[in-house]
Design an enzyme around this catalytic site. Structure first.
Site, PDB file in Angstrom:
ATOM      1  N   TYR A 104       0.756  -1.173  -0.043  1.00 21.35           N
ATOM      2  CA  TYR A 104      -0.240  -0.133   0.008  1.00 21.35           C
ATOM      3  C   TYR A 104       1.021   1.545  -0.045  1.00 21.35           C
ATOM      4  O   TYR A 104       0.292   2.281  -0.548  1.00 21.35           O
ATOM      5  CB  TYR A 104      -0.876   0.105   1.253  1.00 21.35           C
ATOM      6  CG  TYR A 104      -2.224  -0.597   1.031  1.00 21.35           C
ATOM      7  CD1 TYR A 104      -2.985  -0.259  -0.121  1.00 21.35           C
ATOM      8  CD2 TYR A 104      -3.042  -1.215   1.863  1.00 21.35           C
ATOM      9  CE1 TYR A 104      -4.304  -0.661  -0.277  1.00 21.35           C
ATOM     10  CE2 TYR A 104      -4.233  -1.683   1.791  1.00 21.35           C
ATOM     11  CZ  TYR A 104      -4.883  -1.499   0.518  1.00 21.35           C
ATOM     12  OH  TYR A 104      -5.996  -1.942   0.206  1.00 21.35           O
TER      13      TYR A 104
ATOM     14  N   GLU B 125      19.423   6.057 -11.360  1.00 14.67           N
ATOM     15  CA  GLU B 125      18.117   6.488 -10.882  1.00 14.67           C
ATOM     16  C   GLU B 125      18.056   6.915  -9.392  1.00 14.67           C
ATOM     17  O   GLU B 125      18.568   5.905  -8.626  1.00 14.67           O
ATOM     18  CB  GLU B 125      16.884   5.773 -11.462  1.00 14.67           C
ATOM     19  CG  GLU B 125      15.475   6.586 -10.939  1.00 14.67           C
ATOM     20  CD  GLU B 125      14.334   5.751 -11.007  1.00 14.67           C
ATOM     21  OE1 GLU B 125      14.152   4.852 -11.668  1.00 14.67           O
ATOM     22  OE2 GLU B 125      13.349   6.426 -10.409  1.00 14.67           O
TER      23      GLU B 125
ATOM     24  N   ASP C  65      14.552  16.253  -0.362  1.00 18.03           N
ATOM     25  CA  ASP C  65      14.356  15.330   0.578  1.00 18.03           C
ATOM     26  C   ASP C  65      15.562  15.116   1.371  1.00 18.03           C
ATOM     27  O   ASP C  65      16.723  15.276   0.912  1.00 18.03           O
ATOM     28  CB  ASP C  65      14.007  13.894   0.069  1.00 18.03           C
ATOM     29  CG  ASP C  65      12.775  13.812  -0.715  1.00 18.03           C
ATOM     30  OD1 ASP C  65      11.985  14.584  -0.607  1.00 18.03           O
ATOM     31  OD2 ASP C  65      12.509  12.842  -1.221  1.00 18.03           O
TER      32      ASP C  65
ATOM     33  N   LYS D 286       6.877  27.397 -12.700  1.00 12.83           N
ATOM     34  CA  LYS D 286       7.418  27.562 -11.506  1.00 12.83           C
ATOM     35  C   LYS D 286       7.758  26.176 -10.788  1.00 12.83           C
ATOM     36  O   LYS D 286       9.089  26.440 -10.161  1.00 12.83           O
ATOM     37  CB  LYS D 286       6.466  28.477 -10.522  1.00 12.83           C
ATOM     38  CG  LYS D 286       7.052  28.932  -9.461  1.00 12.83           C
ATOM     39  CD  LYS D 286       8.290  30.166  -9.831  1.00 12.83           C
ATOM     40  CE  LYS D 286       7.770  31.622  -9.848  1.00 12.83           C
ATOM     41  NZ  LYS D 286       7.955  32.558 -10.441  1.00 12.83           N
TER      42      LYS D 286
ATOM     43  N   THR E 272       9.018  23.483 -11.476  1.00 13.11           N
ATOM     44  CA  THR E 272      10.113  23.167 -12.107  1.00 13.11           C
ATOM     45  C   THR E 272      11.483  24.028 -11.707  1.00 13.11           C
ATOM     46  O   THR E 272      12.180  23.627 -11.509  1.00 13.11           O
ATOM     47  CB  THR E 272      10.128  23.085 -13.731  1.00 13.11           C
ATOM     48  OG1 THR E 272       9.059  21.879 -13.739  1.00 13.11           O
ATOM     49  CG2 THR E 272      11.418  22.317 -14.266  1.00 13.11           C
TER      50      THR E 272
ATOM     51  N   LYS F 289      10.841  29.224 -21.709  1.00 14.82           N
ATOM     52  CA  LYS F 289      10.747  29.779 -20.395  1.00 14.82           C
ATOM     53  C   LYS F 289      11.677  28.861 -19.420  1.00 14.82           C
ATOM     54  O   LYS F 289      12.515  29.324 -18.766  1.00 14.82           O
ATOM     55  CB  LYS F 289       9.319  29.674 -19.768  1.00 14.82           C
ATOM     56  CG  LYS F 289       9.211  31.084 -19.072  1.00 14.82           C
ATOM     57  CD  LYS F 289       7.529  31.080 -18.650  1.00 14.82           C
ATOM     58  CE  LYS F 289       7.253  31.889 -17.467  1.00 14.82           C
ATOM     59  NZ  LYS F 289       5.828  31.871 -17.404  1.00 14.82           N
TER      60      LYS F 289
ATOM     61  N   CYS G 177       1.095 -17.775  -6.601  1.00 15.78           N
ATOM     62  CA  CYS G 177       1.728 -18.151  -5.364  1.00 15.78           C
ATOM     63  C   CYS G 177       0.616 -18.237  -4.204  1.00 15.78           C
ATOM     64  O   CYS G 177       0.169 -19.246  -4.034  1.00 15.78           O
ATOM     65  CB  CYS G 177       2.586 -16.939  -5.154  1.00 15.78           C
ATOM     66  SG  CYS G 177       3.871 -17.447  -3.801  1.00 15.78           S
TER      67      CYS G 177
ATOM     68  N   GLU H 239      -0.285 -20.782   7.654  1.00 16.74           N
ATOM     69  CA  GLU H 239      -0.017 -19.240   7.709  1.00 16.74           C
ATOM     70  C   GLU H 239      -1.292 -18.677   8.107  1.00 16.74           C
ATOM     71  O   GLU H 239      -1.176 -17.571   8.704  1.00 16.74           O
ATOM     72  CB  GLU H 239       0.160 -18.599   6.046  1.00 16.74           C
ATOM     73  CG  GLU H 239       0.680 -17.239   6.289  1.00 16.74           C
ATOM     74  CD  GLU H 239       0.874 -16.572   4.781  1.00 16.74           C
ATOM     75  OE1 GLU H 239       0.661 -17.469   3.917  1.00 16.74           O
ATOM     76  OE2 GLU H 239       0.632 -15.426   4.564  1.00 16.74           O
TER      77      GLU H 239
ATOM     78  N   HIS I  31       6.193 -16.838  -9.379  1.00 20.33           N
ATOM     79  CA  HIS I  31       5.576 -15.786  -9.906  1.00 20.33           C
ATOM     80  C   HIS I  31       6.085 -15.501 -11.589  1.00 20.33           C
ATOM     81  O   HIS I  31       7.122 -14.723 -11.849  1.00 20.33           O
ATOM     82  CB  HIS I  31       6.241 -14.632  -9.341  1.00 20.33           C
ATOM     83  CG  HIS I  31       5.695 -14.282  -7.809  1.00 20.33           C
ATOM     84  ND1 HIS I  31       4.320 -13.600  -7.591  1.00 20.33           N
ATOM     85  CD2 HIS I  31       6.009 -15.044  -6.737  1.00 20.33           C
ATOM     86  CE1 HIS I  31       4.095 -13.802  -6.039  1.00 20.33           C
ATOM     87  NE2 HIS I  31       5.332 -14.435  -5.691  1.00 20.33           N
TER      88      HIS I  31
ATOM     89  N   GLU J 231       4.937 -13.564 -13.611  1.00 16.50           N
ATOM     90  CA  GLU J 231       4.837 -12.043 -14.094  1.00 16.50           C
ATOM     91  C   GLU J 231       6.232 -11.656 -14.067  1.00 16.50           C
ATOM     92  O   GLU J 231       6.461 -10.644 -14.950  1.00 16.50           O
ATOM     93  CB  GLU J 231       3.796 -11.422 -13.271  1.00 16.50           C
ATOM     94  CG  GLU J 231       4.495 -11.000 -11.731  1.00 16.50           C
ATOM     95  CD  GLU J 231       3.630 -12.099 -10.737  1.00 16.50           C
ATOM     96  OE1 GLU J 231       3.976 -13.277 -11.166  1.00 16.50           O
ATOM     97  OE2 GLU J 231       4.084 -11.967  -9.424  1.00 16.50           O
TER      98      GLU J 231
HETATM   99  N1  GLN Z   1       1.801 -16.111   1.844  1.00 16.04           N
HETATM  100  C1  GLN Z   1       2.256 -17.075   1.071  1.00 16.04           C
HETATM  101  C2  GLN Z   1       3.873 -17.856   1.540  1.00 16.04           C
HETATM  102  O1  GLN Z   1       4.564 -17.137   2.065  1.00 16.04           O
HETATM  103  C3  GLN Z   1       2.271 -16.640  -0.383  1.00 16.04           C
HETATM  104  C4  GLN Z   1       3.239 -15.803  -0.856  1.00 16.04           C
HETATM  105  C5  GLN Z   1       2.885 -15.107  -2.013  1.00 16.04           C
HETATM  106  O2  GLN Z   1       2.105 -15.004  -2.614  1.00 16.04           O
HETATM  107  N2  GLN Z   1       4.245 -14.385  -2.605  1.00 16.04           N
HETATM  108  O3  GLN Z   1       4.199 -18.626   1.155  1.00 16.04           O
END
Ligand code: GLN
Length: 533
Positions: A54, A141, A148, A190, A192, A224, A382, A406, A508, A510
């Site tokens: 989040y 980067e 900051d 301004k 920038t 400018k 996962c 878990e 994963h 992705e």
């Molecule tokens: N919470 C689960 C675990 O630790 C799945 C973790 C996840 O989805 N990356 O195994």
């Protein structure tokens, strides 16, 4: 010799500095140069692994098992590269290193200070990346916004880097915001001007300014900015809103950003080829079909929490000539009001991504059951893999109260349990089963059809797994574990034959999806969803 391009950010965060950095990388790569990227995150955490999505968006996992900032996703996707743990520099890491050296006595007799000890360590770590990988250009980067307090030592270190290496070897690009005020419709310079002033106060004069705006930067705005920020008119670039983030390389390249950087760094291009990218962008702007995928997650209010999932779905869609429309479904809402599961009635596919903790988990299980019972294509990742096993155990095997330990440590049927090697782990940071692991896929399964081979590598991030004690039960009722790892001990992919497309992965996928090279399992899922329409 490696040249450095340093990217700083002005005015506010969330401007798309990570995308701009990745795009600079792609533009330079398209000129035949070898490019490497590192990211400085000035926070005190050693790595972002324990941050709430989040606050910080998703955690990216590198091949070598480092939990990194989501900008690493932009870098790997745009440049089609794989980065490692030494490409992220945080305040936490720098201080850990310096304090360890201090205890060893490496600074014997000295007063250890931010300048020069911290700044020297920053320079050392950056130059080390250049020394090991010797790219033509190393992009650096800096996270956060100029001004900051926590970013100051880094900016000071980079100012020194420029002084020591010369202007023709170290270039500063400042990414900033030029808002348009609705009332007058005027592009305001301004903010920038102020952020550049801030940079100059610490001794850094930017060479190039890239402005985020809603509409293309007007010539008078450029003039400018040039006058007040002391950069050439041709050094101000417009990074205006476009339909797809993948168009950004084209709009910046067309304005001559590549030539500009090459000229300033005295680099000669070894080619100029954005043709494939141009074709790709043309294609994704005229997709024929549309497919609607529900992503059932816990952090759906902040889209950055699932950015790699969203990108991987899009990549698969592009290859299939379909635009993927994502319907974000908040699992906590389903949990609080199970009737809302009917929200899933109009989608072509359901995806449950990675996740942690009990809150929202029953909502995800409801969604999985809905997908299984209604024959809707399902992809679990996962946590979405583990909960698919829990759902099957409860509703097909009849194991009432089955769960992951878990979520319910006292469950009578712990079908998902902690990995044996995790039992002794006390420290939370960087200790999950992380990074790319090789898997073995069983021939003749759906997974085998999808990947087209029996050995693959995919990235992991978890502590729990399918409890081996229940595998026979699962398989007796038709669930197949079609990929395993660690000498067959770990279940990596599950599937349900007979369902149009029910598959889930402990890993994963992705993180390995690229715009021009979608992840095979995402591709197969989106294809099944598109065919269902
Ligand atoms: N919470 C689960 C675990 O630790 C799945 C973790 C996840 O989805 N990356 O195994």
């Amino acid at each position: 010799m490696t040249k450095y391009v340093i990217i700083t950010g002005g005015v506010l965060s969330g401007l798309g500095k990570g995308v701009t950095t990745a795009v600079l990388g792609l533009i330079l790569k398209s000129r035949g140069l070898s490019v490497d990227i590192c990211k400085i995150d000035p926070y005190l955490n050693v790595d972002p692994g324990l941050m709430n999505p989040y606050q910080h968006g998703e955690v990216w996992v590198t091949k070598d098992g480092y939990e990194a900032d989501l900008d690493f996703g932009h870098y790997e996707r745009f440049l089609d590269i794989e980065l490692g743990r030494d490409h992220n520099i945080t305040t936490g890491r720098i201080y850990l290193e310096v304090l360890e050296k201090e205890r060893k006595g490496e600074y014997l007799g000295q007063t250890v200070q931010v300048i020069p000890h911290i700044t020297d360590e920053v320079k050392r770590q950056i130059q080390e990346i250049a020394r090991i990988n010797h790219p033509d250009v190393l992009l650096v980067e800096i996270g956060g916004t100029t001004g900051d307090i926590e970013g100051m030592p880094f900016l000071e270190a980079l100012r020194q880097l420029r002084m020591e290496n010369g202007r023709e070897n170290v270039l500063f690009v400042h990414v900033t915001l030029v808002p348009t005020l609705d009332v007058v419709g005027e592009q305001k310079t301004k903010p920038t001007q102020h952020s550049v002033k801030e940079l100059r106060a610490i001794g850094i004069q930017p060479d190039i300014i890239v402005c985020r705006t809603t509409t293309p930067l007007l010539p008078e705005t450029k003039a400018k900015l040039s006058l007040f920020c002391d950069v050439g008119k041709l050094d101000v670039f417009s990074n205006h809103d476009v339909e797809s983030v993948y168009e950004v390389p084209l709009i910046l390249d067309e304005q001559g950003l590549g030539d500009n950087i090459l000229g300033k760094l005295n680099l000669r291009e070894k080619g100029h080829d954005l043709k494939e990218w141009r074709r790709f962008v043309k294609r994704i702007k005229s997709l024929k079909g549309e497919v609607k995928i529900a992503v059932v997650g816990k952090y759906t209010d902040l889209k950055d929490s699932y950015i790699s999932i969203a990108e991987a779905l899009k990549h698969a869609g592009y290859a299939l000539n379909h635009a993927v429309q994502i319907k974000w479904v908040e699992s906590i809402d389903l949990e609080d009001d199970p009737g809302k599961v009917e929200l899933l009635g109009d989608v072509d596919g359901i995806l449950v991504p990675g996740g942690f903790g009990v809150r929202g988990s029953e909502g995800k299980i409801l969604a999985i059951r809905y997908a299984r019972e209604h024959g809707i294509p399902y992809l679990g990742i996962c946590f979405g893999f583990q909960l698919a096993a829990v759902e099957f155990a409860r509703n097909v095997l009849g194991l009432t109260g089955a769960n992951s330990t878990e979520l319910d440590p006292d469950t009578p049927y712990p079908v998902i349990d902690i990995l044996p090697e995790q039992k002794k782990v006390k420290q939370m940071g960087g200790t999950m089963r992380l990074g790319e692991i090789e898997l073995e896929i069983k021939e003749g399964t759906m997974a085998h059809r999808i990947y087209g081979k029996t050995r693959i590598g995919e990235r992991h991030r978890h502590r729990f797994e399918v409890n081996p004690a229940f595998i026979e039960d699962f398989e007796s009722q038709g669930m197949i574990f079609s990929a395993k790892s660690d000498g067959n001990r770990r279940m990596e992919i599950l599937e349900i034959p007979g369902h149009p497309h029910f598959i889930a992965t402990q890993f994963h996928p992705e993180f390995k999806s690229r715009p021009l090279r979608p992840s095979p399992v995402f591709h197969s899922f989106v294809k099944a969803a598109a065919e269902r329409k």
